[in-house]
Write a protein that holds these residues in place. Sequence first.
Motif, mmCIF file in Angstrom:
data_model
loop_
_atom_site.group_PDB
_atom_site.id
_atom_site.type_symbol
_atom_site.label_atom_id
_atom_site.label_comp_id
_atom_site.label_asym_id
_atom_site.label_seq_id
_atom_site.Cartn_x
_atom_site.Cartn_y
_atom_site.Cartn_z
ATOM 1 N N ALA A 165 -62.179 -21.097 -78.624
ATOM 2 C CA ALA A 165 -61.936 -20.112 -79.676
ATOM 3 C C ALA A 165 -63.139 -19.181 -79.777
ATOM 4 C CB ALA A 165 -61.693 -20.811 -81.000
ATOM 5 N N PHE A 166 -64.299 -19.633 -79.262
ATOM 6 C CA PHE A 166 -65.531 -18.835 -79.297
ATOM 7 C C PHE A 166 -65.869 -18.369 -80.716
ATOM 8 C CE2 PHE A 166 -63.773 -18.331 -75.003
ATOM 9 C CZ PHE A 166 -64.807 -18.883 -74.286
ATOM 10 N N ASP A 167 -65.632 -19.257 -81.674
ATOM 11 C CA ASP A 167 -66.039 -18.957 -83.049
ATOM 12 C C ASP A 167 -67.548 -18.842 -83.131
ATOM 13 O OD1 ASP A 167 -63.428 -19.131 -83.934
ATOM 14 O OD2 ASP A 167 -63.581 -21.291 -84.348
ATOM 15 N N LEU A 168 -68.011 -18.097 -84.098
ATOM 16 C CA LEU A 168 -69.464 -17.996 -84.269
ATOM 17 C C LEU A 168 -70.034 -19.225 -84.973
ATOM 18 C CD1 LEU A 168 -70.041 -14.222 -85.130
ATOM 19 C CD2 LEU A 168 -70.165 -15.367 -82.921
ATOM 20 N N ASP A 169 -69.191 -19.955 -85.711
ATOM 21 C CA ASP A 169 -69.683 -21.125 -86.446
ATOM 22 C C ASP A 169 -69.289 -22.429 -85.767
ATOM 23 O OD1 ASP A 169 -70.830 -19.636 -88.552
ATOM 24 O OD2 ASP A 169 -68.812 -19.287 -89.337
ATOM 25 N N TYR A 170 -70.161 -23.392 -85.883
ATOM 26 C CA TYR A 170 -69.932 -24.690 -85.266
ATOM 27 C C TYR A 170 -69.102 -25.597 -86.170
ATOM 28 C CZ TYR A 170 -70.924 -29.226 -83.118
ATOM 29 O OH TYR A 170 -70.813 -30.447 -82.516
#
Lengths: 391, 391
Positions: free
Chosen positions: A241-246
């Motif tokens: 998803a390459f989200d910025l948050d972990y």
Amino acid sequence: MKEKFVLPEGMIYLDGNSLGPLPVGVEEVVSRMMRDQWGAHLIKGWNVDGWMAQPARVGDMVGRLIGAEPGSVVMGDTLSLKVYQALSAALQMRPERKVVLSDSGNFPTDLYMAEGLIRQLDAGHELRVVAPQEVSDAIDDSVAAVMITQVDYRTGRVHDMDAITAKAQAAGAVMIWDLAHSAGALPVDMAGSGAEFAVGCTYKYLNGGPGAPAFIYVRPDIVHDVDPALAGWLGHEAPFAFDLDYRPGAGIERMRVGTPPVIQLTALERALQVWDGVDMGDIRAASIALSEQFIAEVEVACPELTLASPRDASARGSQVSFHFEQGYAAMQALIARGVIGDFRAPDIMRFGFTPLYLDSDDISQAVDIMSEILRDRLWDAPEYTTRQRVT
Amino acid sequence: MKEKFVLPEGMIYLDGNSLGPLPVGVEEVVSRMMRDQWGAHLIKGWNVDGWMAQPARVGDMVGRLIGAEPGSVVMGDTLSLKVYQALSAALQMRPERKVVLSDSGNFPTDLYMAEGLIRQLDAGHELRVVAPQEVSDAIDDSVAAVMITQVDYRTGRVHDMDAITAKAQAAGAVMIWDLAHSAGALPVDMAGSGAEFAVGCTYKYLNGGPGAPAFIYVRPDIVHDVDPALAGWLGHEAPFAFDLDYRPGAGIERMRVGTPPVIQLTALERALQVWDGVDMGDIRAASIALSEQFIAEVEVACPELTLASPRDASARGSQVSFHFEQGYAAMQALIARGVIGDFRAPDIMRFGFTPLYLDSDDISQAVDIMSEILRDRLWDAPEYTTRQRVT
């Protein structure tokens, strides 16, 4: 089982506790992986060849050998890093406690990683290192984590996993076992032990090859509460998803960090097939028989050596060590004659017993050669006394 | 150069920025390493086959491609872990500052590792993520470390390494460059930049294979002051002394952690020979020519796509991306027809240009196929619109 390994003619290999030999089939499987997967599928290999699922799949193969529940072990990185992951998580679970308890028989990298973590956290933690036999008595309610290697890398002394785990947990400490010299060497029952974490390497008794990846076990009922310090994208709930948050992944997957070493994992996965149908109880019995034979014959033929390992077989892993002041040179002389063990400073000659590819004749031959070296002082030559080896 | 790679018949590979193809000779060298080193020498391989020195030796080969001083780069672990090492060291160098500055075009794992480190340190640090074009203006004297990827993994946008490094250092911040999409893609002058740290991976443009180890660069004049947080035994001054206390090794060696992945390193070492005699300036010129051709042809033949990469070639890495709402399905349809690029959420079709094994005819063919897919809406089929790929 000997035919399952590539063993050089004339070599008696008593160092499978450092680096296991090449299992038959590994070279071919790795070649095929490179040609038919990487070479033919390129990026698609991650999907069509199952590379992405490999750390968990191979983790389950290792899990079976250490009595771990399916889905509780994942592969990756090196043992040092897995120690760091486990200890960092353990300290987070006990924020009010400041002591990491270990012993002087632990492999140094475990201590170094703990030291490094403690310096980095700068939160008043202390690494308390006691003698191996004093670990149990040193567990008190100041201890956040007990972090020890089950089998002492020098002496082969075995900690009582169940007793120490129980003592640690009764005192409210988190238990971390390093199984470097246990996995594939003796029966381990991680699930039965109740310990929170275990880590280990796979290039020793599991024959995964030089630099084979490490493993980490987290007890399934607590893994969902572990907040990984090494929060890499392949431990993310949705890496692509390459989200910025972990957001940590489900279960043991969160202990993954970066891109898995597919070539090494392919070698390891094939190497682990050697264990299909092998019972760890049988391996342990055979290992004890070889070790007992070795001790008995050495004590007769090589009186210069004094046993550094526990005499009681049940208190000893799958290795036997002797003290000898000229141990370094004697080991070089042995190696030059095809008997491969290793030397550990200051004066330990260490021999590993791996029943998968060693038999009683090998032991007798090794002792004969050692006896000749000692009797005739063949070690006393410049090519042996000058220190050059790095391992 | 094309004959230096194993390229499947009928495949146009525009994804060397994700996973480089198998270089000719790698399969053979790895087989030989397993048979003639691991298989024949077993534990002795660490000495006689140079395995222990391999991380530094291969590091120098990578170093040449990124303009690093000899002895300033070492291989190991994964890029995520190298980011963690660099950032941890950087924060230690600026204890009074609390901001880590990065951008939303950074690869997520870099941000995740920073988040994990910050949570773990629990010392009031903040990860500040700005838009890529705002990085320079966001550098102020609260910033401890600027941590960015030189080439944006989605758009290919290139940060000005010299300008940002100079700005960071003028503000007293430590500079960390991630060269994941730079090494082997464009000329990099680490030594000239003056940046303190750089990290990168080797499975993209350097063709090291799936899971190839990462690298870390530390500026030679500061490396002796770096206190490694990941203080593994192979970064110790004397690993085989087995001391209980950690003392960091000389220079870049201290950034090593655990046992190196010899099989992966052997593949990588051979893969890097492809670069012997190759000038990065020539590669860059050829890459720009291919990219410009691709953009020009796509904009004529595929008007549905809009350029997501900078139009100015000098501001773009060795990849070109386009926005397309049906990008996922279109990429699957392309892949099914042998044109391999990749998709990055939410709507990016990404194509990498690697002059070592791509030429002008490949580009034209790829555009022809893409144009047909778009014109006839061939992507609009269930086998393409259903999301299944993991990479």
